[in-house]
Design a protein around this motif. Structure first.
Motif, PDB file in Angstrom:
ATOM      1  N   GLY A   3       0.819  -1.207   0.000  1.00 17.62           N
ATOM      2  CA  GLY A   3       0.000   0.000   0.000  1.00 17.62           C
ATOM      3  C   GLY A   3       0.846   1.248   0.000  1.00 17.62           C
ATOM      4  N   PRO A   4       0.241   2.418  -0.224  1.00 17.13           N
ATOM      5  CA  PRO A   4       0.997   3.668  -0.235  1.00 17.13           C
ATOM      6  C   PRO A   4       1.384   4.097   1.173  1.00 17.13           C
ATOM      7  CG  PRO A   4      -1.320   4.106  -0.576  1.00 17.13           C
ATOM      8  CD  PRO A   4      -1.166   2.607  -0.546  1.00 17.13           C
ATOM      9  N   ALA A   5       2.485   4.834   1.259  1.00 16.98           N
ATOM     10  CA  ALA A   5       2.937   5.340   2.548  1.00 16.98           C
ATOM     11  C   ALA A   5       3.213   6.830   2.482  1.00 16.98           C
ATOM     12  CB  ALA A   5       4.192   4.598   2.991  1.00 16.98           C
ATOM     13  N   GLY A   6       2.755   7.505   1.438  1.00 15.08           N
ATOM     14  CA  GLY A   6       2.925   8.951   1.329  1.00 15.08           C
ATOM     15  C   GLY A   6       4.004   9.328   0.349  1.00 15.08           C
ATOM     16  N   ARG A   7       4.205  10.627   0.188  1.00 10.12           N
ATOM     17  CA  ARG A   7       5.214  11.152  -0.736  1.00 10.12           C
ATOM     18  C   ARG A   7       6.075  12.156   0.016  1.00 10.12           C
ATOM     19  NH1 ARG A   7       6.018  10.923  -6.062  1.00 10.12           N
ATOM     20  NH2 ARG A   7       6.782  12.729  -7.161  1.00 10.12           N
ATOM     21  N   GLU A   8       7.390  12.021  -0.105  1.00 15.29           N
ATOM     22  CA  GLU A   8       8.332  12.902   0.582  1.00 15.29           C
ATOM     23  C   GLU A   8       9.437  13.303  -0.369  1.00 15.29           C
ATOM     24  OE1 GLU A   8      10.120  11.367   4.075  1.00 15.29           O
ATOM     25  OE2 GLU A   8       8.249  10.827   4.989  1.00 15.29           O
ATOM     26  N   ARG A   9      10.129  14.356   0.031  1.00 12.68           N
ATOM     27  CA  ARG A   9      11.330  14.737  -0.699  1.00 12.68           C
ATOM     28  C   ARG A   9      12.526  14.333   0.157  1.00 12.68           C
ATOM     29  NH1 ARG A   9      11.583  17.658  -4.677  1.00 12.68           N
ATOM     30  NH2 ARG A   9      13.300  19.009  -4.137  1.00 12.68           N
ATOM     31  N   VAL A  26       6.224   3.674  -0.175  1.00 14.52           N
ATOM     32  CA  VAL A  26       5.185   2.640  -0.164  1.00 14.52           C
ATOM     33  C   VAL A  26       5.539   1.605   0.892  1.00 14.52           C
ATOM     34  CG1 VAL A  26       4.590   2.920  -2.599  1.00 14.52           C
ATOM     35  CG2 VAL A  26       6.336   1.263  -1.957  1.00 14.52           C
ATOM     36  N   VAL A  27       4.545   0.889   1.327  1.00 12.46           N
ATOM     37  CA  VAL A  27       4.772  -0.276   2.176  1.00 12.46           C
ATOM     38  C   VAL A  27       4.781  -1.461   1.224  1.00 12.46           C
ATOM     39  CG1 VAL A  27       3.906  -1.672   4.072  1.00 12.46           C
ATOM     40  CG2 VAL A  27       3.634   0.811   4.129  1.00 12.46           C
ATOM     41  N   ALA A  28       5.911  -2.135   1.162  1.00  9.85           N
ATOM     42  CA  ALA A  28       6.078  -3.214   0.192  1.00  9.85           C
ATOM     43  C   ALA A  28       6.496  -4.490   0.891  1.00  9.85           C
ATOM     44  CB  ALA A  28       7.129  -2.824  -0.840  1.00  9.85           C
ATOM     45  N   SER A  29       6.284  -5.586   0.213  1.00 12.30           N
ATOM     46  CA  SER A  29       6.790  -6.882   0.695  1.00 12.30           C
ATOM     47  C   SER A  29       7.638  -7.467  -0.421  1.00 12.30           C
ATOM     48  CB  SER A  29       5.634  -7.801   1.071  1.00 12.30           C
ATOM     49  OG  SER A  29       4.830  -8.067  -0.048  1.00 12.30           O
ATOM     50  N   TRP A  30       8.752  -8.088  -0.040  1.00 12.19           N
ATOM     51  CA  TRP A  30       9.668  -8.685  -1.006  1.00 12.19           C
ATOM     52  C   TRP A  30      10.338  -9.874  -0.368  1.00 12.19           C
ATOM     53  CZ3 TRP A  30      10.458  -4.347   1.795  1.00 12.19           C
ATOM     54  CH2 TRP A  30      11.615  -4.259   2.567  1.00 12.19           C
ATOM     55  N   GLU A  31      11.050 -10.622  -1.196  1.00 11.04           N
ATOM     56  CA  GLU A  31      11.725 -11.820  -0.721  1.00 11.04           C
ATOM     57  C   GLU A  31      13.193 -11.501  -0.491  1.00 11.04           C
ATOM     58  OE1 GLU A  31      12.858 -16.099  -2.575  1.00 11.04           O
ATOM     59  OE2 GLU A  31      10.784 -15.454  -2.803  1.00 11.04           O
ATOM     60  N   ALA A  32      13.688 -11.817   0.698  1.00 12.22           N
ATOM     61  CA  ALA A  32      15.090 -11.592   1.047  1.00 12.22           C
ATOM     62  C   ALA A  32      15.961 -12.629   0.348  1.00 12.22           C
ATOM     63  CB  ALA A  32      15.263 -11.682   2.564  1.00 12.22           C
ATOM     64  N   PRO A  33      17.258 -12.413   0.274  1.00 11.69           N
ATOM     65  CA  PRO A  33      18.150 -13.383  -0.368  1.00 11.69           C
ATOM     66  C   PRO A  33      18.101 -14.772   0.269  1.00 11.69           C
ATOM     67  CG  PRO A  33      19.307 -11.317  -0.055  1.00 11.69           C
ATOM     68  CD  PRO A  33      17.985 -11.199   0.641  1.00 11.69           C
ATOM     69  N   ASP A  34      17.800 -14.830   1.562  1.00 12.60           N
ATOM     70  CA  ASP A  34      17.706 -16.137   2.215  1.00 12.60           C
ATOM     71  C   ASP A  34      16.355 -16.815   1.981  1.00 12.60           C
ATOM     72  OD1 ASP A  34      16.047 -14.617   3.787  1.00 12.60           O
ATOM     73  OD2 ASP A  34      17.148 -14.931   5.654  1.00 12.60           O
ATOM     74  N   GLY A  50      -2.108   0.232  -7.677  1.00 11.23           N
ATOM     75  CA  GLY A  50      -2.869  -0.088  -6.479  1.00 11.23           C
ATOM     76  C   GLY A  50      -2.172  -1.148  -5.648  1.00 11.23           C
ATOM     77  N   PRO A  51      -2.751  -1.514  -4.525  1.00 12.17           N
ATOM     78  CA  PRO A  51      -2.178  -2.585  -3.701  1.00 12.17           C
ATOM     79  C   PRO A  51      -2.045  -3.873  -4.513  1.00 12.17           C
ATOM     80  CG  PRO A  51      -3.870  -1.422  -2.491  1.00 12.17           C
ATOM     81  CD  PRO A  51      -3.924  -0.906  -3.902  1.00 12.17           C
ATOM     82  N   GLY A  52      -0.902  -4.507  -4.363  1.00 15.98           N
ATOM     83  CA  GLY A  52      -0.632  -5.744  -5.088  1.00 15.98           C
ATOM     84  C   GLY A  52       0.152  -5.536  -6.374  1.00 15.98           C
ATOM     85  N   SER A  53       0.329  -4.292  -6.825  1.00 13.27           N
ATOM     86  CA  SER A  53       1.088  -4.041  -8.055  1.00 13.27           C
ATOM     87  C   SER A  53       2.593  -4.057  -7.754  1.00 13.27           C
ATOM     88  CB  SER A  53       0.689  -2.699  -8.669  1.00 13.27           C
ATOM     89  OG  SER A  53       1.018  -1.652  -7.794  1.00 13.27           O
ATOM     90  N   ALA A  54       3.368  -4.332  -8.765  1.00 11.61           N
ATOM     91  CA  ALA A  54       4.823  -4.425  -8.612  1.00 11.61           C
ATOM     92  C   ALA A  54       5.456  -3.044  -8.685  1.00 11.61           C
ATOM     93  CB  ALA A  54       5.395  -5.312  -9.705  1.00 11.61           C
ATOM     94  N   VAL A  55       6.440  -2.798  -7.835  1.00 12.28           N
ATOM     95  CA  VAL A  55       7.240  -1.578  -7.874  1.00 12.28           C
ATOM     96  C   VAL A  55       8.702  -1.987  -7.798  1.00 12.28           C
ATOM     97  CG1 VAL A  55       5.537  -0.035  -6.827  1.00 12.28           C
ATOM     98  CG2 VAL A  55       7.115  -1.263  -5.367  1.00 12.28           C
ATOM     99  N   ARG A  56       9.574  -1.139  -8.300  1.00 20.40           N
ATOM    100  CA  ARG A  56      11.006  -1.433  -8.276  1.00 20.40           C
ATOM    101  C   ARG A  56      11.603  -0.857  -6.998  1.00 20.40           C
ATOM    102  NH1 ARG A  56      14.776  -0.622 -13.256  1.00 20.40           N
ATOM    103  NH2 ARG A  56      14.198  -2.775 -13.481  1.00 20.40           N
TER     104      ARG A  56
END
Length: 131
Positions: A3-9, A26-34, A50-56
């Protein structure tokens, strides 16, 4: 993306222009190297959907979020400035070596001149003194 977590500079990004300094958090979930799951608040330069979309996002070897790498223009600027700095440092070292060498030569010359004056004696130019 969870989900979004706001916009900052990001104020600490001196290389970033006005466009690059603005990051979307954004609040994201990803897989760690382990292989373990990670979730956290991360900055991304891409436009999140939206929630569930991929971001880099960028992570280090331990799977912790890190800032994105430099773009080509910034890397080139750093390389040029590093080259100029290295050249100036090398030139300063050569000049310091030259000055030390000249200083040593002048001191030896004056020492030799002092020895010759001492050998000539205190009355070297007086008429009628000497045999």
């Amino acid at each position: 993306m969870v989900g979004p977590a706001g916009r900052e500079r990001l104020a600490g990004d001196p290389e970033g222009g006005v466009e690059r300094a603005a990051r979307t958090w954004v609040v994201a979930s990803w897989e760690a190297p382990d292989g373990g799951p990670r979730t956290g608040r991360v900055a991304t330069g891409s436009r999140p959907g939206g929630p569930g979309s991929a971001v880099r996002i960028w992570t280090d070897a331990a799977g912790h979020p890190v800032p994105p790498p430099m773009d080509g223009h910034t890397a080139r600027t750093h390389a040029v400035l590093g080259g100029i700095g290295t050249f100036l440092l090398a030139a300063a070292c050569v000049e310091a070596g030259r000055r030390l060498t000249v200083r040593r030569m002048v001191r030896r010359r004056y020492a030799r001149l002092d020895r010759e004056w001492a050998a000539a004696g205190p009355d070297w130019g007086r008429a009628g003194k000497g045999g």
